[in-house]
Design a protein around this motif. Structure first.
Motif: not given
Ligand SMILES: [Zn+2]
Length: 471
Positions: A72, A84, A86, A122, A126-127, A456-457
Motif C-alpha cells: 500500500q 495492502t 493484509a 497502517e 493487518q499483517c 490478520a494481526g
C-alpha cells in the motif's frame, strides 16, 4: 518440561550447509529441537499429543525473509500499490515467506519520526506474518541525521538512500556521504537505490520530447551503464565514510561488475537481486505495445536476456547475497495511466508470492544449490538485517517460522490462482517445479496443506538488532 505442540516428520531440513533427514519439534512459538527421525525425542513428541505434520518427500525450510516490499505505497495521487498489508502478507505466506521488511518513506519536509509512525499505524493489526521497516530517506538534514540514532536504538536499523528520483527521494553525493557517515557511526546498514537519476531524467525528457513515449523507452532511458556508475560511486562514498553498503534491486551486469570490484577491494558491499531480473527481459516483456509493456515497467528496468546467466552466476559466487522481490504491484487501470507517456506509469510489479518458487526453480535448473536457495532467500537476509537467529534458520530457540515445500508437484503461476491483490501477473502461464504445502509463523499455521488458516494481526512488528554480517 513443556510438551511439543507440533512435530514435522519425514522431511529433509534445509540449511545453508545442505539438506538432512530430520524431524522438527515445535513448542509454542519456537523450535524446541531438530532431531533424528525415529529418535526417542521424536517418538515422545509423536506419542505425547503433538500435531504431526507429515513432510515425507518434502523439504522443510526456514520461512522466507523478503527484505524489500512496498505494500500500500502511494506512488502518485492516482496510484497506490494494490496489495495492502493484509493481502500482501497473506500472499507472501502462500508463497512460503514468513517475514517481510517494508519501508517507511520520509518525503521532502517530513519528519522521519512521523514517516515511521504513519507506517506502523497502517500495518498495525493487518499483517499475517512478522514484519519490519527500513526508513527511506528523501530529506537528509540535521534533524533526520540525529533521529536515525533514536530509530536504530528502537530497532529500525537500516536506512535507504536514493541516487535516483530527483525532486522526490534523490540525495546528492554530499548528503549521501553524511548519511553513510551516520550509519557507520551507528553500526546500521546503508541501503542504496543506485541509478544515476540526474542523467536518467535528461534521457527521459529527451525521449518524451521526440515522441518516444512507449514503455520500451522506460528501459532505454535507464541504461545499465548508469546503474553501474551509481554502484561504483556509492561504493566509493561508502568506503570514504567507512560504512557497510547494501545495493537494492541490482539488475545488470554493469552493476554486478562494480559490486564484484568493491568486494575484491575488501569493502563491505552487499547486493540483492529480484526474480524479475533473473527471468524477464526488456526485449520479450517490456518491449510490447499497450498494457503488456506497461505491466513490465519497474525500476531499474528489465535488462537483456543474457543478463540472467550473469546474475545467477552472481548468486552462486555470493556477489549477490540476497533475493528479494521489490514487490510493488499496480492493477491495470493504474498501469494504463502511462498509455501516452511511460513517465506517468507507476513503477513496479508483483512477485511477493512467487519468490521462493522462482528461486527454487533455479535449483531444479542447476543454477544454484538447495543450500544456496535457503541462504539467499532466508538466512542471509535475516542476518544482514539483524533478525538472526530469531529468523532465517531452523534451530532450537529460533522462531517456528517453517515451510514444508513439496518439490514433487508442478504448479502454473497466474492471476487466476495467485493470492496477490492484482488483476494480472507478469508470471502468467509459467510452470514451476515445486510448491509450498504448509507454512507456520511462530508456531501458528498460516497455510495448512494448501488452505489459508492465517489471521490478520498475528504478524508482529520486528525490532531488529544490528546486522551480524558487518565487520
Ligand atoms: Zn523498491
Amino acid at each position: 518440561m513443556s510438551s511439543a505442540d507440533v512435530i514435522i516428520t519425514g522431511g529433509r531440513v534445509v540449511s545453508t550447509s545442505g539438506a538432512t533427514a530430520a524431524d522438527v519439534i515445535i513448542e509454542g512459538e519456537r523450535i524446541a529441537a531438530v532431531v533424528a527421525p525415529g529418535s526417542a525425542a521424536a517418538t515422545a513428541a509423536e506419542s505425547g499429543g503433538a500435531r504431526i505434520v507429515d513432510a515425507t518427500g518434502c523439504y522443510v525450510v526456514p520461512g522466507g525473509v523478503d527484505v524489500h516490499t512496498h505494500l500500500q505505497l502511494p506512488m502518485s495521487p492516482d496510484a497506490t500499490s494494490s496489495d495492502t498489508f493484509a493481502t500482501g502478507t497473506a500472499a507472501a505466506a502462500w508463497g512460503g515467506t514468513t517475514t517481510i521488511i517494508d519501508f517507511a518513506g520520509q518525503m521532502k519536509g517530513m519528519h522521519v519520526r512521523d514517516a515511521v509512525e504513519e507506517r506502523l499505524a497502517e500495518a498495525d493489526g493487518q499483517c499475517t506474518i512478522d514484519y519490519g521497516f527500513h526508513l527511506s530517506m528523501g530529506d537528509i538534514d540535521e534533524i533526520a541525521l540525529k533521529e536515525m540514532g533514536t530509530l536504530a536504538d528502537e530497532g529500525l536499523t537500516s536506512f535507504k538512500f536514493f541516487m535516483a528520483y530527483p525532486g522526490v527521494y534523490y540525495s546528492d553525493d554530499g548528503r549521501l556521504l553524511q548519511a553513510m557517515q551516520r550509519t557507520a557511526e551507528l553500526g546500521a546498514l546503508a541501503m542504496m537505490h543506485a541509478e544515476n537519476g540526474i542523467a536518467i531524467d535528461v534521457l527521459r525528457d529527451q525521449a518524451a520530447a521526440r515522441g518516444d513515449t512507449g514503455s520500451i523507452w522506460h528501459g532505454r532511458t535507464r541504461p545499465s551503464r548508469l546503474e553501474g556508475e551509481a554502484v561504483h560511486r556509492a561504493a566509493a562514498l561508502a568506503e570514504v565514510a567507512g560504512a557497510p553498503l547494501y545495493i537494492v534491486h541490482l539488475s545488470s551486469s554493469d552493476a554486478l561488475e562494480q559490486v564484484s570490484w568493491a568486494r575484491q577491494r575488501g569493502l563491505n558491499v552487499f547486493a540483492e537481486t529480484c526474480p524479475q531480473y533473473l527471468y524477464l527481459s526488456i526485449d520479450e516483456h517490456l518491449d510490447q505495445p499497450g498494457i503488456d509493456g506497461l505491466r513490465h515497467i519497474c525500476s531499474p528496468p528489465l535488462r537483456e536476456r543474457d543478463t540472467h546467466d550473469t546474475l545467477w552466476q552472481g548468486l552462486r559466487r555470493d556477489e549477490l547475497a540476497v533475493v528479494s522481490t521489490d514487490h510493488c504491484p499496480f492493477c491495470d487501470n493504474e498501469k494504463l495511466l502511462g498509455t501516452d507517456d511511460f513517465r506517468v506509469t507507476p513503477n513496479g510489479l508483483g512477485s511477493i508470492e512467487h519468490r521462493m518458487d522462482l528461486i527454487h526453480a533455479g535449483v531444479i535448473a542447476g543454477e544454484i544449490s538447495l543450500a544456496r536457495w535457503v541462504e539467499t532467500c532466508s538466512t542471509t537476509p535475516a542476518r544482514l538485517f539483524g533478525m538472526y537467529p530469531q529468523k532465517g534458520v531452523i534451530a532450537p530457540g529460533s522462531d517456528a517460522d517453517v515451510v514444508v515445500y513439496d518439490p514433487n508437484v508442478t504448479q502454473t503461476l497466474g492471476a487466476d490462482t495467485h493470492h496477490m491483490n492484482l488483476d494480472h501477473s507478469v508470471w502468467e502461464g509459467i510452470e514451476m517445479p515445486g510448491q509450498v504445502r504448509t507454512v507456520l509463523s511462530r508456531g501458528s499455521f498460516v497455510i495448512d496443506n494448501r488452505s489459508y488458516v492465517g489471521r490478520a494481526g498475528h504478524g508482529r512488528y520486528l525490532r531488529r538488532d544490528l546486522s551480524d554480517l558487518l565487520v
